[in-house]
Enzyme design. Structure first.
Site, PDB file in Angstrom:
ATOM      1  N   LYS A  14       0.929  -1.407  -0.121  1.00 56.32           N
ATOM      2  CA  LYS A  14      -0.281  -0.023  -0.703  1.00 56.32           C
ATOM      3  C   LYS A  14       0.679   1.017   0.479  1.00 56.32           C
ATOM      4  CE  LYS A  14      -2.133  -1.182   3.997  1.00 56.32           C
ATOM      5  NZ  LYS A  14      -1.990  -2.742   4.155  1.00 56.32           N
ATOM      6  N   ARG A  89     -10.120   0.898   8.792  1.00 57.07           N
ATOM      7  CA  ARG A  89     -10.637  -0.472   8.634  1.00 57.07           C
ATOM      8  C   ARG A  89     -11.329  -1.251   8.780  1.00 57.07           C
ATOM      9  NH1 ARG A  89      -4.290  -1.365  10.800  1.00 57.07           N
ATOM     10  NH2 ARG A  89      -3.493   0.780   9.481  1.00 57.07           N
ATOM     11  N   ARG A 128      11.512  -6.375   5.210  1.00 59.98           N
ATOM     12  CA  ARG A 128      11.404  -5.521   5.319  1.00 59.98           C
ATOM     13  C   ARG A 128      11.750  -5.135   7.506  1.00 59.98           C
ATOM     14  NH1 ARG A 128       5.876  -2.564   5.673  1.00 59.98           N
ATOM     15  NH2 ARG A 128       4.862  -3.061   7.885  1.00 59.98           N
ATOM     16  N   ARG A 134      11.923  -2.372  11.958  1.00 60.93           N
ATOM     17  CA  ARG A 134      10.905  -1.870  12.208  1.00 60.93           C
ATOM     18  C   ARG A 134      10.050  -3.319  13.611  1.00 60.93           C
ATOM     19  NH1 ARG A 134       5.786  -0.133   8.614  1.00 60.93           N
ATOM     20  NH2 ARG A 134       4.417  -1.555   9.923  1.00 60.93           N
ATOM     21  N   ARG A 145      -1.095  -9.526  13.410  1.00 58.45           N
ATOM     22  CA  ARG A 145      -1.811  -8.654  12.329  1.00 58.45           C
ATOM     23  C   ARG A 145      -2.417  -9.091  11.515  1.00 58.45           C
ATOM     24  NH1 ARG A 145       3.564  -5.843  11.090  1.00 58.45           N
ATOM     25  NH2 ARG A 145       2.104  -4.475   9.597  1.00 58.45           N
TER      26      ARG A 145
END
Length: 189
Positions: A14, A89, A128, A134, A145
């Protein structure tokens, strides 16, 4: 105005594709995470209220999030349109967004759903996490998630289909190929 909801599971691309859409079509980008951090940093009334929820480990109520998004949306003068990234969401949030836009004589033009197989999402997010550091991009957190995404967020697909705004985008392939599919969908509007 061109108002786009970019949608997909964590790791679906996204953010990457939003940046390309912004560049090509001259749209404004609203990332709810970025907006919340900015409101809190700037010490606005909305930011102070949001911070009190966050500090107590609570989710920001939908009404407050819509107020914050409306404030940002209204700040864009002579805008060609907006990409909503990370919002809505839930179906309740989609309904609230629809009402907020309607009150301004606007509507969501399209919901672009970047679909990526779950094994690929895991691979992308772990990579990532390794590259960016992160903390939420580790296997255990990613699995949680994705469960939340499938249970709370994925029902928006049917909601946007019923609203006639849904567009499926195959999120697997080259970045250029995926972007070409996105552009084809936007150019039809």
């Amino acid at each position: 105005m061109l108002n786009i909801v970019i949608f997909g599971a964590p790791g679906s691309g996204k953010g990457t594709q939003s940046a390309r859409i912004v560049e090509k079509y001259g749209l404004n980008h609203i990332s709810t995470g970025d907006v919340l951090r900015a409101e809190i940093k700037n010490g606005t009334e909305l930011g102070k209220t949001a911070k009190s929820y966050i500090d107590n480990g609570q989710l920001i109520p939908d009404a407050l999030m819509i107020d914050i998004l409306a404030s940002v949306f209204d700040s864009f003068k002579d805008s060609k349109g907006v990409i909503f990234d990370g919002f809505p969401r839930t179906i309740a949030q989609a309904e609230a967004l629809k009402e907020m836009l309607k009150a301004r004589g606007q509507e969501v033009s399209v919901m672009l759903d970047l679909e990526v197989p779950e094994d690929e999402l895991m691979t992308r997010l772990i990579k990532r996490g390794q590259e960016s550091g992160r903390a939420d991009d580790n296997e255990e957190t990613i699995k949680k998630r994705l469960v939340v995404y499938h249970s709370q967020t994925a029902p928006l697909i049917d909601w946007y289909k019923k609203d006639g705004k849904y567009c499926h985008i195959q999120g697997l392939g080259t970045m250029e190929g995926i972007f070409a599919d996105i552009c084809a969908a936007i150019d039809k509007l």
